[in-house]
Design a protein around this motif. Sequence first.
Motif, mmCIF file in Angstrom:
data_model
loop_
_atom_site.group_PDB
_atom_site.id
_atom_site.type_symbol
_atom_site.label_atom_id
_atom_site.label_comp_id
_atom_site.label_asym_id
_atom_site.label_seq_id
_atom_site.Cartn_x
_atom_site.Cartn_y
_atom_site.Cartn_z
ATOM 1 N N LYS A 191 68.981 -0.477 33.102
ATOM 2 C CA LYS A 191 70.111 0.416 33.371
ATOM 3 C C LYS A 191 71.119 0.279 32.218
ATOM 4 O O LYS A 191 71.693 -0.795 32.007
ATOM 5 C CB LYS A 191 70.764 0.016 34.693
ATOM 6 N N ILE A 192 71.313 1.374 31.472
ATOM 7 C CA ILE A 192 72.222 1.330 30.320
ATOM 8 C C ILE A 192 73.610 1.798 30.771
ATOM 9 O O ILE A 192 73.745 2.893 31.327
ATOM 10 C CB ILE A 192 71.729 2.253 29.174
ATOM 11 N N MET A 193 74.608 0.972 30.539
ATOM 12 C CA MET A 193 75.969 1.343 30.952
ATOM 13 C C MET A 193 76.854 1.435 29.714
ATOM 14 O O MET A 193 77.160 0.411 29.096
ATOM 15 C CB MET A 193 76.515 0.285 31.902
ATOM 16 N N HIS A 194 77.228 2.650 29.344
ATOM 17 C CA HIS A 194 78.112 2.824 28.186
ATOM 18 C C HIS A 194 79.555 2.565 28.587
ATOM 19 O O HIS A 194 79.983 2.976 29.662
ATOM 20 C CB HIS A 194 77.970 4.233 27.612
ATOM 21 N N PRO A 253 82.805 3.478 26.853
ATOM 22 C CA PRO A 253 83.604 4.035 25.751
ATOM 23 C C PRO A 253 85.102 3.844 25.956
ATOM 24 O O PRO A 253 85.576 3.821 27.097
ATOM 25 C CB PRO A 253 83.251 5.516 25.801
ATOM 26 N N VAL A 254 85.836 3.679 24.871
ATOM 27 C CA VAL A 254 87.293 3.759 24.919
ATOM 28 C C VAL A 254 87.707 4.824 23.901
ATOM 29 O O VAL A 254 86.929 5.204 23.034
ATOM 30 C CB VAL A 254 87.975 2.403 24.577
ATOM 31 N N LEU A 255 88.944 5.282 24.025
ATOM 32 C CA LEU A 255 89.509 6.275 23.093
ATOM 33 C C LEU A 255 88.537 7.442 22.888
ATOM 34 O O LEU A 255 88.134 8.083 23.845
ATOM 35 C CB LEU A 255 89.870 5.601 21.759
ATOM 36 N N HIS A 256 88.102 7.706 21.653
ATOM 37 C CA HIS A 256 87.232 8.841 21.373
ATOM 38 C C HIS A 256 85.753 8.441 21.397
ATOM 39 O O HIS A 256 84.944 8.978 20.629
ATOM 40 C CB HIS A 256 87.613 9.485 20.034
ATOM 41 N N GLY A 257 85.406 7.486 22.243
ATOM 42 C CA GLY A 257 83.990 7.130 22.403
ATOM 43 C C GLY A 257 83.590 5.876 21.672
ATOM 44 O O GLY A 257 82.415 5.496 21.658
ATOM 45 N N VAL A 258 84.572 5.206 21.050
ATOM 46 C CA VAL A 258 84.243 3.983 20.314
ATOM 47 C C VAL A 258 84.172 2.794 21.275
ATOM 48 O O VAL A 258 84.449 2.922 22.473
ATOM 49 C CB VAL A 258 85.266 3.713 19.178
ATOM 50 N N GLY A 259 83.814 1.615 20.736
ATOM 51 C CA GLY A 259 83.597 0.457 21.597
ATOM 52 C C GLY A 259 84.855 -0.331 21.894
ATOM 53 O O GLY A 259 84.932 -1.032 22.898
ATOM 54 N N TRP A 260 85.836 -0.260 21.000
ATOM 55 C CA TRP A 260 87.082 -0.999 21.179
ATOM 56 C C TRP A 260 88.104 -0.414 20.218
ATOM 57 O O TRP A 260 87.722 0.252 19.229
ATOM 58 C CB TRP A 260 86.877 -2.500 20.900
ATOM 59 N N PRO A 261 89.408 -0.613 20.462
ATOM 60 C CA PRO A 261 90.401 -0.096 19.514
ATOM 61 C C PRO A 261 90.166 -0.743 18.140
ATOM 62 O O PRO A 261 90.045 -1.962 18.046
ATOM 63 C CB PRO A 261 91.740 -0.576 20.114
ATOM 64 N N GLY A 262 90.054 0.102 17.116
ATOM 65 C CA GLY A 262 89.756 -0.427 15.776
ATOM 66 C C GLY A 262 88.308 -0.206 15.382
ATOM 67 O O GLY A 262 87.945 -0.349 14.217
ATOM 68 N N ASP A 263 87.454 0.115 16.350
ATOM 69 C CA ASP A 263 86.052 0.460 16.058
ATOM 70 C C ASP A 263 86.039 1.856 15.415
ATOM 71 O O ASP A 263 86.911 2.685 15.692
ATOM 72 C CB ASP A 263 85.272 0.471 17.382
ATOM 73 N N VAL A 264 85.061 2.107 14.569
ATOM 74 C CA VAL A 264 84.991 3.382 13.845
ATOM 75 C C VAL A 264 83.829 4.201 14.411
ATOM 76 O O VAL A 264 82.759 3.664 14.676
ATOM 77 C CB VAL A 264 84.793 3.102 12.332
ATOM 78 N N LYS A 265 84.043 5.523 14.592
ATOM 79 C CA LYS A 265 83.003 6.340 15.224
ATOM 80 C C LYS A 265 81.848 6.664 14.273
ATOM 81 O O LYS A 265 80.689 6.617 14.658
ATOM 82 C CB LYS A 265 83.651 7.639 15.746
ATOM 83 N N ARG A 266 82.192 7.010 13.040
ATOM 84 C CA ARG A 266 81.140 7.396 12.086
ATOM 85 C C ARG A 266 81.444 6.819 10.709
ATOM 86 O O ARG A 266 82.495 7.110 10.136
ATOM 87 C CB ARG A 266 81.115 8.925 11.935
ATOM 88 N N ILE A 267 80.544 6.019 10.202
ATOM 89 C CA ILE A 267 80.718 5.521 8.829
ATOM 90 C C ILE A 267 79.341 5.341 8.192
ATOM 91 O O ILE A 267 78.409 4.819 8.819
ATOM 92 C CB ILE A 267 81.532 4.192 8.774
ATOM 93 N N GLU A 297 75.112 -3.504 28.995
ATOM 94 C CA GLU A 297 76.393 -2.867 28.710
ATOM 95 C C GLU A 297 76.476 -2.563 27.211
ATOM 96 O O GLU A 297 76.252 -3.445 26.388
ATOM 97 C CB GLU A 297 77.539 -3.805 29.105
ATOM 98 N N VAL A 298 76.746 -1.298 26.898
ATOM 99 C CA VAL A 298 76.862 -0.885 25.493
ATOM 100 C C VAL A 298 78.318 -0.498 25.245
ATOM 101 O O VAL A 298 78.847 0.390 25.923
ATOM 102 C CB VAL A 298 75.942 0.327 25.204
ATOM 103 N N LEU A 299 78.969 -1.177 24.293
ATOM 104 C CA LEU A 299 80.365 -0.844 23.999
ATOM 105 C C LEU A 299 80.408 0.486 23.248
ATOM 106 O O LEU A 299 79.719 0.672 22.250
ATOM 107 C CB LEU A 299 81.014 -1.950 23.164
ATOM 108 N N GLY A 300 81.200 1.435 23.780
ATOM 109 C CA GLY A 300 81.257 2.763 23.176
ATOM 110 C C GLY A 300 80.288 3.708 23.884
ATOM 111 O O GLY A 300 79.522 3.297 24.767
ATOM 112 N N ASP A 301 80.318 4.988 23.466
ATOM 113 C CA ASP A 301 79.421 5.952 24.136
ATOM 114 C C ASP A 301 78.014 5.946 23.541
ATOM 115 O O ASP A 301 77.156 6.727 23.936
ATOM 116 C CB ASP A 301 80.037 7.364 24.110
ATOM 117 N N GLY A 302 77.783 5.066 22.568
ATOM 118 C CA GLY A 302 76.432 4.911 22.009
ATOM 119 C C GLY A 302 76.144 5.839 20.852
ATOM 120 O O GLY A 302 75.136 5.700 20.173
#
Length: 319
Positions: free
Chosen positions: A264-267, A269-283, A202-207
């Motif tokens: 088997k990789i299971m993404h 995602p929440v919100l805009h593809g991040v792993g959890w609320p407060g996670d950042v997509k690009r930094i 399980e991968v948190l977010g869309d990877g």
Amino acid sequence: MRNRAVLVTGGAGFIGSHIVDKLINEGHSVRVIDNLSTGRLENLKHLEGNPNLEFIKGDLKNESDAEEAVRGVDAVFHFAANPEVRLSTTNPRTHFEENVVATFNLLEAMRKFGVRELIFASSSSVYGEPEEIPVGEEAPVRPVSVYGASKAACEDLIHAYSRLYGIKAVILRYANIVGPRLRHGVTYDLLMKLRKNTSELEVLGDGTQVRSYLYIDDAVEATMLAWKYSTGNYEVYNVGNEDWITVNDIVGVILNELKLSNVKIMHKPVLHGVGWPGDVKRIALRIDRLRAIGFKPRHNSIEAVKLTIRSLLNISNLE
Ligand code: NAD
């Protein structure tokens, strides 16, 4: 630099213990305060009996512990914190107390005992979701996690103390630091999941979340350079790598190192593809300021992750 008496808060933790190693190797006397909430004595075991190391099991949330730790030192490397960004969403008060209150107590103790040098472990999370990457130190501080907000609050407190009480402060905004003794974060979590179950992951977010990863030896080197060569009373440095990779890249490295296929990789995602609320997509961080004082990372992000996986796989009791 002449030999100094240095306090490392959180010195039994991942980054802190490597800083302790470096300071001892350079001939400084080191005192550690750690409440062992996430840190481990095992990280300092190789230094047992070393006359230049003193360990205090104490909690910076207690004023008296902070005072006992600070009394008589020349400089403080403040690395104690709750480093779990994800937990800060579900338990904000803990992060406020462990990061902001603890830092306030430390600053008060420094004021009381006239300690005038502070190196603070801040985080790239103070930038939140920057419009462009890599982001420079002059970019607005707009945290989107309670963890990031707690680090930003600490930075502001330190700034005021530096102006009011003459504390010379170096703020280090670390990217993702990885290496031996790591016990949290995406690299560690993914490896631990695969050690329990090699058929699915399980991968948190869309990877596609983007980060830069810096190997611990490079992070320690950057920290020492900033300590030695900062000239101002309050200076901020980004501490990251020159490149950046995605979470899916990390998955690839781990599968490769473990020689696993058909997982088997299971993404998730929440919100805009991040792993959890407060996670950042690009930094990712611009590191020109560090470069100007002589820093050049030895390992790129993929190498840093690879070396970390290899070191963690060598530990027999990894859990
Ligand atoms: P870590 O959890 O291994 O180290 C933190 C240490 O602080 C632990 O040993 C813990 O027991 C101790 N501690 C926590 N609260 C304390 C308290 N109230 N009193 C005394 N000791 C306390 O984490 P780390 O990855 O080594 O992080 C070190 C510092 O760097 C933290 O401030 C963290 O926020 C910051 N940072 C880390 C990263 C990273 O990628 N690892 C990135 C950015 C910033």
